[in-house]
Design an enzyme around this catalytic site. Structure first.
Site: not given
Length: 85
Positions: A15-16
């Protein structure tokens, strides 16, 4: 072409935060590095493309590129829990 299959180590997958760390590391190399998951390729220098792969913790991904050192560094980052600390 050097390549390495690794298991995603980050608790929340790619994810980010992990994608940003990986992309930043990939950007310092003057070569293309690809991350492949379930038949989809992502440029390792693009956090957005890495996140779009949807690779969760424990997923096997393939890291490939022309530069063996770059492949090894990106593969090592993917294996780590980049959510820790």
């Amino acid at each position: 072409m050097p390549s390495q299959t690794v298991i995603v180590g980050s608790a929340e997958g790619l994810h980010a935060r992990p994608a940003g760390i990986i992309a930043e590391a990939a950007e310092k190399y003057d070569t293309d590095i690809e991350i492949t998951f379930e038949g989809e390729d992502a440029d390792a220098a693009s956090a957005m493309l890495i996140m779009a792969l949807g690779a969760e913790k424990g997923a096997a991904v393939l890291v490939s590129g022309e530069n063996a050192d770059a492949v090894a560094e990106i593969a090592a980052l993917i294996e780590q829990d980049l959510d820790a600390g």
